[in-house]
Design a protein around this motif. Structure first.
Motif, PDB file in Angstrom:
ATOM      1  N   ALA A 260       7.327  -6.452  13.413  1.00  0.00           N
ATOM      2  CA  ALA A 260       8.220  -6.424  12.251  1.00  0.00           C
ATOM      3  C   ALA A 260       7.880  -7.538  11.272  1.00  0.00           C
ATOM      4  CB  ALA A 260       9.677  -6.552  12.709  1.00  0.00           C
ATOM      5  N   ASN A 261       7.548  -8.711  11.794  1.00  0.00           N
ATOM      6  CA  ASN A 261       7.174  -9.818  10.909  1.00  0.00           C
ATOM      7  C   ASN A 261       5.880  -9.515  10.161  1.00  0.00           C
ATOM      8  OD1 ASN A 261       9.377 -11.366  11.658  1.00  0.00           O
ATOM      9  ND2 ASN A 261       8.296 -12.381  13.329  1.00  0.00           N
ATOM     10  N   ALA A 262       4.926  -8.855  10.851  1.00  0.00           N
ATOM     11  CA  ALA A 262       3.669  -8.486  10.179  1.00  0.00           C
ATOM     12  C   ALA A 262       3.932  -7.511   9.041  1.00  0.00           C
ATOM     13  CB  ALA A 262       2.697  -7.881  11.192  1.00  0.00           C
ATOM     14  N   ILE A 263       4.791  -6.509   9.304  1.00  0.00           N
ATOM     15  CA  ILE A 263       5.129  -5.545   8.248  1.00  0.00           C
ATOM     16  C   ILE A 263       5.860  -6.232   7.111  1.00  0.00           C
ATOM     17  CG2 ILE A 263       6.454  -3.474   7.715  1.00  0.00           C
ATOM     18  CD1 ILE A 263       3.962  -2.923   9.301  1.00  0.00           C
ATOM     19  N   THR A 264       6.780  -7.147   7.455  1.00  0.00           N
ATOM     20  CA  THR A 264       7.527  -7.874   6.430  1.00  0.00           C
ATOM     21  C   THR A 264       6.603  -8.735   5.584  1.00  0.00           C
ATOM     22  OG1 THR A 264       9.477  -7.931   7.867  1.00  0.00           O
ATOM     23  CG2 THR A 264       9.430  -9.485   6.036  1.00  0.00           C
ATOM     24  N   THR A 265       5.630  -9.378   6.246  1.00  0.00           N
ATOM     25  CA  THR A 265       4.675 -10.213   5.516  1.00  0.00           C
ATOM     26  C   THR A 265       3.842  -9.381   4.546  1.00  0.00           C
ATOM     27  OG1 THR A 265       4.543 -11.748   7.382  1.00  0.00           O
ATOM     28  CG2 THR A 265       2.763 -11.823   5.769  1.00  0.00           C
ATOM     29  N   ILE A 266       3.382  -8.214   5.032  1.00  0.00           N
ATOM     30  CA  ILE A 266       2.592  -7.334   4.165  1.00  0.00           C
ATOM     31  C   ILE A 266       3.427  -6.857   2.988  1.00  0.00           C
ATOM     32  CG2 ILE A 266       1.404  -5.109   4.067  1.00  0.00           C
ATOM     33  CD1 ILE A 266       0.548  -5.557   6.952  1.00  0.00           C
ATOM     34  N   ALA A 267       4.660  -6.443   3.289  1.00  0.00           N
ATOM     35  CA  ALA A 267       5.524  -5.965   2.211  1.00  0.00           C
ATOM     36  C   ALA A 267       5.868  -7.087   1.239  1.00  0.00           C
ATOM     37  CB  ALA A 267       6.805  -5.373   2.804  1.00  0.00           C
ATOM     38  N   GLY A 268       6.060  -8.305   1.787  1.00  0.00           N
ATOM     39  CA  GLY A 268       6.398  -9.434   0.923  1.00  0.00           C
ATOM     40  C   GLY A 268       5.255  -9.840   0.009  1.00  0.00           C
ATOM     41  N   SER A 269       4.025  -9.666   0.497  1.00  0.00           N
ATOM     42  CA  SER A 269       2.877 -10.018  -0.332  1.00  0.00           C
ATOM     43  C   SER A 269       2.366  -8.840  -1.151  1.00  0.00           C
ATOM     44  CB  SER A 269       1.737 -10.544   0.550  1.00  0.00           C
ATOM     45  OG  SER A 269       1.332  -9.556   1.471  1.00  0.00           O
ATOM     46  N   ALA A 270       3.051  -7.696  -1.054  1.00  0.00           N
ATOM     47  CA  ALA A 270       2.595  -6.503  -1.775  1.00  0.00           C
ATOM     48  C   ALA A 270       2.605  -6.726  -3.279  1.00  0.00           C
ATOM     49  CB  ALA A 270       3.468  -5.299  -1.408  1.00  0.00           C
ATOM     50  N   SER A 271       3.626  -7.429  -3.776  1.00  0.00           N
ATOM     51  CA  SER A 271       3.682  -7.668  -5.223  1.00  0.00           C
ATOM     52  C   SER A 271       2.516  -8.542  -5.674  1.00  0.00           C
ATOM     53  CB  SER A 271       5.011  -8.332  -5.591  1.00  0.00           C
ATOM     54  OG  SER A 271       5.176  -9.549  -4.878  1.00  0.00           O
ATOM     55  N   LEU A 272       2.175  -9.561  -4.863  1.00  0.00           N
ATOM     56  CA  LEU A 272       1.044 -10.417  -5.205  1.00  0.00           C
ATOM     57  C   LEU A 272      -0.266  -9.640  -5.128  1.00  0.00           C
ATOM     58  CD1 LEU A 272       0.067 -13.254  -5.936  1.00  0.00           C
ATOM     59  CD2 LEU A 272       0.003 -13.797  -3.493  1.00  0.00           C
ATOM     60  N   VAL A 273      -0.402  -8.804  -4.095  1.00  0.00           N
ATOM     61  CA  VAL A 273      -1.592  -7.968  -3.965  1.00  0.00           C
ATOM     62  C   VAL A 273      -1.706  -7.030  -5.161  1.00  0.00           C
ATOM     63  CG1 VAL A 273      -2.648  -6.112  -2.602  1.00  0.00           C
ATOM     64  CG2 VAL A 273      -1.660  -8.092  -1.445  1.00  0.00           C
TER      65      VAL A 273
ATOM     66  N   ALA B  27      -6.337  -7.504  -1.505  1.00  0.00           N
ATOM     67  CA  ALA B  27      -6.455  -6.956  -2.856  1.00  0.00           C
ATOM     68  C   ALA B  27      -7.879  -6.487  -3.133  1.00  0.00           C
ATOM     69  CB  ALA B  27      -6.032  -8.005  -3.883  1.00  0.00           C
ATOM     70  N   LEU B  28      -8.886  -7.241  -2.679  1.00  0.00           N
ATOM     71  CA  LEU B  28     -10.273  -6.817  -2.851  1.00  0.00           C
ATOM     72  C   LEU B  28     -10.544  -5.500  -2.134  1.00  0.00           C
ATOM     73  CD1 LEU B  28     -12.254 -10.175  -2.486  1.00  0.00           C
ATOM     74  CD2 LEU B  28     -12.019  -8.796  -4.554  1.00  0.00           C
ATOM     75  N   LEU B  29     -10.000  -5.363  -0.924  1.00  0.00           N
ATOM     76  CA  LEU B  29     -10.182  -4.125  -0.176  1.00  0.00           C
ATOM     77  C   LEU B  29      -9.501  -2.957  -0.884  1.00  0.00           C
ATOM     78  CD1 LEU B  29     -11.195  -2.682   2.368  1.00  0.00           C
ATOM     79  CD2 LEU B  29      -9.069  -3.355   3.503  1.00  0.00           C
ATOM     80  N   VAL B  30      -8.261  -3.180  -1.345  1.00  0.00           N
ATOM     81  CA  VAL B  30      -7.536  -2.120  -2.059  1.00  0.00           C
ATOM     82  C   VAL B  30      -8.257  -1.762  -3.350  1.00  0.00           C
ATOM     83  CG1 VAL B  30      -5.366  -1.558  -3.235  1.00  0.00           C
ATOM     84  CG2 VAL B  30      -5.325  -2.765  -1.048  1.00  0.00           C
ATOM     85  N   TRP B  31      -8.740  -2.767  -4.073  1.00  0.00           N
ATOM     86  CA  TRP B  31      -9.484  -2.533  -5.312  1.00  0.00           C
ATOM     87  C   TRP B  31     -10.731  -1.697  -5.050  1.00  0.00           C
ATOM     88  CZ3 TRP B  31     -14.263  -5.327  -6.499  1.00  0.00           C
ATOM     89  CH2 TRP B  31     -14.765  -5.055  -7.771  1.00  0.00           C
ATOM     90  N   TYR B  32     -11.419  -2.009  -3.968  1.00  0.00           N
ATOM     91  CA  TYR B  32     -12.613  -1.238  -3.611  1.00  0.00           C
ATOM     92  C   TYR B  32     -12.231   0.201  -3.282  1.00  0.00           C
ATOM     93  CZ  TYR B  32     -16.940   0.058  -1.280  1.00  0.00           C
ATOM     94  OH  TYR B  32     -18.088   0.688  -0.921  1.00  0.00           O
ATOM     95  N   LEU B  33     -11.152   0.402  -2.521  1.00  0.00           N
ATOM     96  CA  LEU B  33     -10.719   1.751  -2.161  1.00  0.00           C
ATOM     97  C   LEU B  33     -10.293   2.545  -3.392  1.00  0.00           C
ATOM     98  CD1 LEU B  33      -8.662   1.040   1.094  1.00  0.00           C
ATOM     99  CD2 LEU B  33     -10.933   2.067   0.922  1.00  0.00           C
ATOM    100  N   ILE B  34      -9.628   1.884  -4.338  1.00  0.00           N
ATOM    101  CA  ILE B  34      -9.202   2.564  -5.559  1.00  0.00           C
ATOM    102  C   ILE B  34     -10.410   3.039  -6.351  1.00  0.00           C
ATOM    103  CG2 ILE B  34      -8.115   2.186  -7.819  1.00  0.00           C
ATOM    104  CD1 ILE B  34      -6.097   0.383  -6.393  1.00  0.00           C
ATOM    105  N   ASN B  35     -11.416   2.182  -6.493  1.00  0.00           N
ATOM    106  CA  ASN B  35     -12.621   2.583  -7.219  1.00  0.00           C
ATOM    107  C   ASN B  35     -13.361   3.705  -6.497  1.00  0.00           C
ATOM    108  OD1 ASN B  35     -13.365   0.862  -9.735  1.00  0.00           O
ATOM    109  ND2 ASN B  35     -12.518  -0.619  -8.300  1.00  0.00           N
ATOM    110  N   ALA B  36     -13.414   3.640  -5.164  1.00  0.00           N
ATOM    111  CA  ALA B  36     -14.077   4.700  -4.403  1.00  0.00           C
ATOM    112  C   ALA B  36     -13.331   6.024  -4.552  1.00  0.00           C
ATOM    113  CB  ALA B  36     -14.176   4.307  -2.932  1.00  0.00           C
ATOM    114  N   LEU B  37     -11.987   5.974  -4.484  1.00  0.00           N
ATOM    115  CA  LEU B  37     -11.194   7.191  -4.652  1.00  0.00           C
ATOM    116  C   LEU B  37     -11.314   7.723  -6.069  1.00  0.00           C
ATOM    117  CD1 LEU B  37      -9.201   9.216  -3.475  1.00  0.00           C
ATOM    118  CD2 LEU B  37      -7.339   7.638  -4.063  1.00  0.00           C
ATOM    119  N   SER B  38     -11.331   6.819  -7.043  1.00  0.00           N
ATOM    120  CA  SER B  38     -11.490   7.234  -8.439  1.00  0.00           C
ATOM    121  C   SER B  38     -12.827   7.935  -8.652  1.00  0.00           C
ATOM    122  CB  SER B  38     -11.385   6.020  -9.358  1.00  0.00           C
ATOM    123  OG  SER B  38     -11.688   6.358 -10.693  1.00  0.00           O
ATOM    124  N   ALA B  39     -13.895   7.401  -8.063  1.00  0.00           N
ATOM    125  CA  ALA B  39     -15.216   8.032  -8.189  1.00  0.00           C
ATOM    126  C   ALA B  39     -15.223   9.404  -7.530  1.00  0.00           C
ATOM    127  CB  ALA B  39     -16.279   7.136  -7.573  1.00  0.00           C
TER     128      ALA B  39
END
Length: 357
Positions: free
Chosen positions: A137-150, A35-47
């Motif tokens: 597949a498990n890695a993708i599932t884990t990422i997708a499963g935690s996407a809502s929390l992220v 989430a911190l990485l995504v937040w940083y990318l969002i702010n960078a893209l917004s700028a």
């Protein structure tokens, strides 16, 4: 006990304790780190969006920030869907490819006159293909499963980021100390912005060139291998090697001749070498000033704790540790050891040198 051995012992104990806490808390910490990485990318893209001129006007932050949020999560959803579909198809066809590879090994063993023909089980455990695909597949599932929390973490970070400076300033009684912390934060942000910006650009280029080459030669799952090349390009040294091996092995069993296998192996190897050894160092320069040995040790450390995600994040995390350790006399030797040439710059002064306007 002499002071130096006591200090070394304290550092080792501290690293062990921190590593243990990071390991047992990875289920909670990994989504927050993403989430911190995504937040940083969002702010960078917004700028970046706000810097684009529309005539005499620029987009206000109230529009650019939600637009960047929508773009990041929209692209992430599309990528997850495409990769999941490719992995499902690859899992369905894996037994066929495994049988063809086994037959290919036996054919060439007979051609070269080996007394005991090689079989696939001699090179790797049974069902290794299926296990590797299941792990992906498990890695993708884990990422997708935690996407809502992220997503929830990112929303709260975006909502509260306007108060971060005020909270941080009130953590310190001394304004000079608060000013020093802000300068350290800005130095870390500048280093990460430089690294992530260049790394993301060259990773996207690597993924596009990988997919383009595989599409031209007719190899299936080009989008999947392009995404793998994009993701593994964040992993130092071994990532580029792994991203070449997977499509090359598939080409070996998918085509009836060896020519496409050699073209794909040499083509992907040339792409990785040109971007990783020529283009990226020219763009990156020596801004990170990190030892190659330290990068490999960091890769092993964070990979053991957080798996593939830790390998992707190992360089940014180590850069943060280096910059922070360089600011304090007690931890400055650690920063010197982590650096490439021992020059970690002067520590930021806790005194405000400029006068208030």
């Amino acid at each position: 006990m002499p002071r130096f051995p006591a200090t070394v012992a304290l550092v080792l104990v501290s690293i062990t304790l921190v590593g243990w806490l990071l390991f047992i808390g990875r289920a909670l910490l990994l989504p927050f780190a993403i989430a911190l990485l995504v937040w940083y990318l969002i702010n960078a893209l917004s700028a970046a969006v706000r810097a684009i001129p529309f005539g005499p006007w620029h987009l206000p932050r109230a529009i650019a920030l939600p637009a960047a949020l929508a773009v990041i999560f929209g692209l992430s959803s599309i990528v997850v869907d495409v990769v999941t579909a490719n992995l499902t198809e690859l899992a369905r066809d894996a037994p066929v490819y495994q049988a063809r590879l086994d037959a290919l090994l036996k054919t060439y063993s007979t051609r070269f006159g080996l007394a005991n023909p090689l079989a696939l089980r001699d090179l790797m455990p049974d069902n290794a293909f299926n296990q590797a695909i299941s792990a992906g597949a498990n890695a993708i599932t884990t990422i997708a499963g935690s996407a809502s929390l992220v997503f929830i973490y990112v929303l709260f970070l975006l909502l509260e980021q306007s108060t971060f400076d005020r909270k941080m300033a009130r953590l310190f009684v001394s304004p000079e100390r608060a000013e020093m912390v802000f300068k350290v934060r800005d130095r870390i942000a500048e280093a990460l912005r430089h690294y992530l910006g260049i790394k993301t650009a060259v990773s996207v280029l690597t993924g596009l060139l990988t997919s383009g080459l595989l599409v031209m030669l007719g190899l299936p799952y080009a989008a999947l291998f392009g995404f793998i090349a994009f993701l593994l390009n964040y992993i130092p040294t071994i990532g580029s090697l792994i991203s070449v091996i997977f499509p090359s092995l598939l080409a070996l069993v998918y085509f009836d001749t060896l020519t496409p296998f050699f073209i794909i192996s040499l083509g992907l190897g040339t792409i990785q070498f040109s971007i990783g050894n020529l283009l990226e160092p020219r763009l990156m320069g020596n801004s990170l000033n990190m030892s190659g040995l330290v990068i490999m040790l960091s890769l092993a450390f964070w990979g053991a704790i957080w798996g593939v995600t830790g390998m992707v994040l190992c360089v940014p995390l180590t850069v943060m540790v280096l910059i922070i350790c360089a600011q304090f006399p007690g931890s400055r030797p650690i920063a010197v050891l982590l650096s490439a040439d021992g020059d970690v710059g002067e520590p930021i002064s806790p005194h405000v040198t400029s006068e208030d306007p």
